[in-house]
Design a protein around this motif. Structure first.
Motif, PDB file in Angstrom:
ATOM      1  N   PHE A   1      27.239  -1.526  -8.219  1.00 31.72           N
ATOM      2  CA  PHE A   1      26.241  -2.814  -7.945  1.00 31.72           C
ATOM      3  C   PHE A   1      26.370  -3.636  -8.495  1.00 31.72           C
ATOM      4  N   HIS A   2      25.500  -4.577  -7.936  1.00 29.98           N
ATOM      5  CA  HIS A   2      24.967  -6.235  -7.740  1.00 29.98           C
ATOM      6  C   HIS A   2      23.856  -6.016  -8.052  1.00 29.98           C
ATOM      7  N   ILE A   3      23.868  -6.953  -9.317  1.00 31.75           N
ATOM      8  CA  ILE A   3      22.440  -6.875 -10.402  1.00 31.75           C
ATOM      9  C   ILE A   3      21.684  -8.361 -10.386  1.00 31.75           C
ATOM     10  N   ALA A   4      20.285  -8.251  -9.768  1.00 34.05           N
ATOM     11  CA  ALA A   4      19.893 -10.019 -10.040  1.00 34.05           C
ATOM     12  C   ALA A   4      18.588 -10.261  -9.909  1.00 34.05           C
ATOM     13  N   SER A   5      17.474 -11.268 -10.606  1.00 33.55           N
ATOM     14  CA  SER A   5      15.935 -10.789 -10.870  1.00 33.55           C
ATOM     15  C   SER A   5      15.090 -11.495 -10.786  1.00 33.55           C
ATOM     16  N   VAL A   6      14.093 -11.435 -10.541  1.00 35.64           N
ATOM     17  CA  VAL A   6      13.128 -11.976  -9.662  1.00 35.64           C
ATOM     18  C   VAL A   6      12.118 -12.317 -10.881  1.00 35.64           C
ATOM     19  N   LEU A   7      11.753 -13.895 -10.830  1.00 33.75           N
ATOM     20  CA  LEU A   7      11.237 -14.480 -12.334  1.00 33.75           C
ATOM     21  C   LEU A   7       9.819 -14.229 -11.729  1.00 33.75           C
ATOM     22  N   HIS A   8       8.814 -13.651 -12.442  1.00 35.50           N
ATOM     23  CA  HIS A   8       7.218 -14.195 -11.783  1.00 35.50           C
ATOM     24  C   HIS A   8       6.661 -13.913 -12.766  1.00 35.50           C
ATOM     25  N   ASP A   9       5.442 -14.647 -13.025  1.00 34.28           N
ATOM     26  CA  ASP A   9       4.096 -14.440 -13.823  1.00 34.28           C
ATOM     27  C   ASP A   9       5.302 -14.127 -15.607  1.00 34.28           C
ATOM     28  N   ARG A  10       5.353 -15.310 -15.624  1.00 33.89           N
ATOM     29  CA  ARG A  10       6.588 -15.412 -17.211  1.00 33.89           C
ATOM     30  C   ARG A  10       6.940 -14.090 -17.202  1.00 33.89           C
ATOM     31  N   GLU A  11       7.306 -13.553 -16.403  1.00 31.32           N
ATOM     32  CA  GLU A  11       7.980 -11.771 -16.333  1.00 31.32           C
ATOM     33  C   GLU A  11       9.735 -12.183 -15.124  1.00 31.32           C
ATOM     34  N   GLU A  12      11.182 -10.991 -16.026  1.00 36.30           N
ATOM     35  CA  GLU A  12      11.287 -10.979 -15.289  1.00 36.30           C
ATOM     36  C   GLU A  12      12.059  -9.622 -14.958  1.00 36.30           C
TER      37      GLU A  12
ATOM     38  N   LEU B   1      18.568  -3.766  -9.022  1.00 37.83           N
ATOM     39  CA  LEU B   1      20.203  -3.256  -8.921  1.00 37.83           C
ATOM     40  C   LEU B   1      20.456  -2.632  -7.302  1.00 37.83           C
ATOM     41  N   CYS B   2      21.200  -3.588  -6.636  1.00 37.03           N
ATOM     42  CA  CYS B   2      21.868  -3.696  -5.468  1.00 37.03           C
ATOM     43  C   CYS B   2      22.766  -1.924  -5.425  1.00 37.03           C
ATOM     44  N   HIS B   3      22.878  -1.872  -4.693  1.00 36.17           N
ATOM     45  CA  HIS B   3      24.226  -0.672  -4.478  1.00 36.17           C
ATOM     46  C   HIS B   3      25.310  -1.471  -3.578  1.00 36.17           C
ATOM     47  N   ALA B   4      26.388  -1.366  -3.992  1.00 34.70           N
ATOM     48  CA  ALA B   4      27.835  -2.072  -3.478  1.00 34.70           C
ATOM     49  C   ALA B   4      27.972  -1.224  -1.545  1.00 34.70           C
ATOM     50  N   HIS B   5      27.376   0.311  -2.003  1.00 37.81           N
ATOM     51  CA  HIS B   5      28.049   0.771  -1.137  1.00 37.81           C
ATOM     52  C   HIS B   5      26.593   1.480   0.158  1.00 37.81           C
ATOM     53  N   HIS B   6      25.941   1.291  -0.614  1.00 35.06           N
ATOM     54  CA  HIS B   6      24.596   2.180   0.582  1.00 35.06           C
ATOM     55  C   HIS B   6      23.626   1.146   0.322  1.00 35.06           C
TER      56      HIS B   6
ATOM     57  N   ARG C   1      24.686 -10.428   2.566  1.00 31.02           N
ATOM     58  CA  ARG C   1      23.508 -11.686   3.056  1.00 31.02           C
ATOM     59  C   ARG C   1      22.307 -11.317   2.882  1.00 31.02           C
ATOM     60  N   LEU C   2      21.788  -9.407   3.524  1.00 30.28           N
ATOM     61  CA  LEU C   2      20.534  -8.994   3.408  1.00 30.28           C
ATOM     62  C   LEU C   2      19.879  -8.827   2.252  1.00 30.28           C
ATOM     63  N   PHE C   3      21.510  -9.183   1.029  1.00 34.32           N
ATOM     64  CA  PHE C   3      20.665  -8.239   0.384  1.00 34.32           C
ATOM     65  C   PHE C   3      19.429  -9.590  -0.585  1.00 34.32           C
ATOM     66  N   ARG C   4      20.256 -10.621  -0.383  1.00 34.37           N
ATOM     67  CA  ARG C   4      19.734 -12.234  -0.570  1.00 34.37           C
ATOM     68  C   ARG C   4      18.575 -12.411  -0.452  1.00 34.37           C
TER      69      ARG C   4
ATOM     70  N   GLY D   1      16.360 -15.124 -10.188  1.00 35.89           N
ATOM     71  CA  GLY D   1      17.181 -15.741 -11.504  1.00 35.89           C
ATOM     72  C   GLY D   1      18.410 -15.385 -11.001  1.00 35.89           C
ATOM     73  N   GLU D   2      18.990 -15.072 -12.013  1.00 37.89           N
ATOM     74  CA  GLU D   2      20.184 -14.769 -11.629  1.00 37.89           C
ATOM     75  C   GLU D   2      20.831 -13.917 -11.453  1.00 37.89           C
ATOM     76  N   VAL D   3      21.764 -13.984 -10.830  1.00 40.52           N
ATOM     77  CA  VAL D   3      22.432 -12.930  -9.366  1.00 40.52           C
ATOM     78  C   VAL D   3      24.037 -12.651  -9.476  1.00 40.52           C
ATOM     79  N   GLU D   4      24.218 -11.536 -10.206  1.00 37.70           N
ATOM     80  CA  GLU D   4      25.814 -11.359 -10.669  1.00 37.70           C
ATOM     81  C   GLU D   4      26.120 -10.437  -8.893  1.00 37.70           C
ATOM     82  N   GLU D   5      26.997 -10.718  -8.146  1.00 34.95           N
ATOM     83  CA  GLU D   5      28.097  -9.536  -7.256  1.00 34.95           C
ATOM     84  C   GLU D   5      28.906  -8.810  -8.215  1.00 34.95           C
ATOM     85  N   ARG D   6      29.002  -7.926  -7.745  1.00 33.61           N
ATOM     86  CA  ARG D   6      29.230  -6.991  -8.858  1.00 33.61           C
ATOM     87  C   ARG D   6      31.070  -7.370  -9.056  1.00 33.61           C
ATOM     88  N   THR D   7      31.536  -6.712 -10.048  1.00 42.17           N
ATOM     89  CA  THR D   7      32.525  -6.466 -10.409  1.00 42.17           C
ATOM     90  C   THR D   7      33.013  -5.439 -10.435  1.00 42.17           C
ATOM     91  N   TYR D   8      33.833  -5.199 -10.403  1.00 40.55           N
ATOM     92  CA  TYR D   8      35.397  -3.101 -10.708  1.00 40.55           C
ATOM     93  C   TYR D   8      34.928  -3.861 -12.145  1.00 40.55           C
TER      94      TYR D   8
END
Length: 171
Positions: free
Chosen positions: A61-72, A76-81, A32-35, A50-57
């Motif tokens: 890490f979790h992976i997400a994106s921020v869309l801005h100025d026509r760029e992505e 990456l957010c580490h799952a344990h730290h 929740r803090l990551f989001r 943009g798209e947020v992908e919860e990590r799976t084995y």
């Protein structure tokens, strides 16, 4: 190879995703803090999440994106730290390709994450302090072809025999 190097960044238990079941489960970041950080970063960038992908084995890490100025911007957010990194493009294997965080990445620090820069993430493993890792973690990290701190932290490899996957309910 993992070293006992001279960077100020000390790898704590769970940083690699390797662990032994007898050592207990690895810590988990509060997603929740990551989001919250992600949406605040998007607001600062005058963009959207943009798209947020919860990590799976086997990802560490979790992976997400921020869309801005026509760029992505790929986050990456580490799952344990509570570590955040930025890369050029989405993927499952990172050893290089890390980029410096954009100015709006400071939003993650406001909610308790440490934003790691390209220089730190591309530090050769021989220069990284691994004294905080268990013997099994140090041994396991030598088996893979990572050459950088970022590659060790943000990986999607099967953690192999002798080490359990970093999912407590996985086999």
């Amino acid at each position: 190879m993992c070293g006992n190097g001279e960077t100020a960044f000390v790898l704590p238990r769970g940083a690699t995703g390797f662990f032994r079941p007898g050592d207990g489960p690895l810590p988990e970041i509060d997603r929740r803090l990551f989001r919250t950080g992600l949406y605040e970063a998007a607001r600062l960038a005058e963009g959207t999440v943009g798209e947020v992908e919860e990590r799976t084995y086997p990802c560490t890490f979790h992976i997400a994106s921020v869309l801005h100025d026509r760029e992505e911007s790929v986050v990456l957010c580490h799952a344990h730290h509570p570590w955040i990194a930025f890369v050029r493009e989405r993927g499952l294997w990172f050893d290089t390709g890390f980029i410096d965080p954009p100015w709006w990445a400071r939003a993650f620090s406001w909610v308790g994450f440490e934003v790691l820069d390209r220089l730190l993430l591309t530090t050769p493993l021989e220069e990284v302090d691994t004294s905080g890792l268990s013997r099994e973690e140090r041994s396991a990290c030598r088996l893979y072809e990572n050459t950088t701190l970022g590659g060790l932290l943000f990986n999607a490899r099967d953690h192999g025999p002798g080490c359990a996957p970093d999912e407590p309910d996985a086999g």
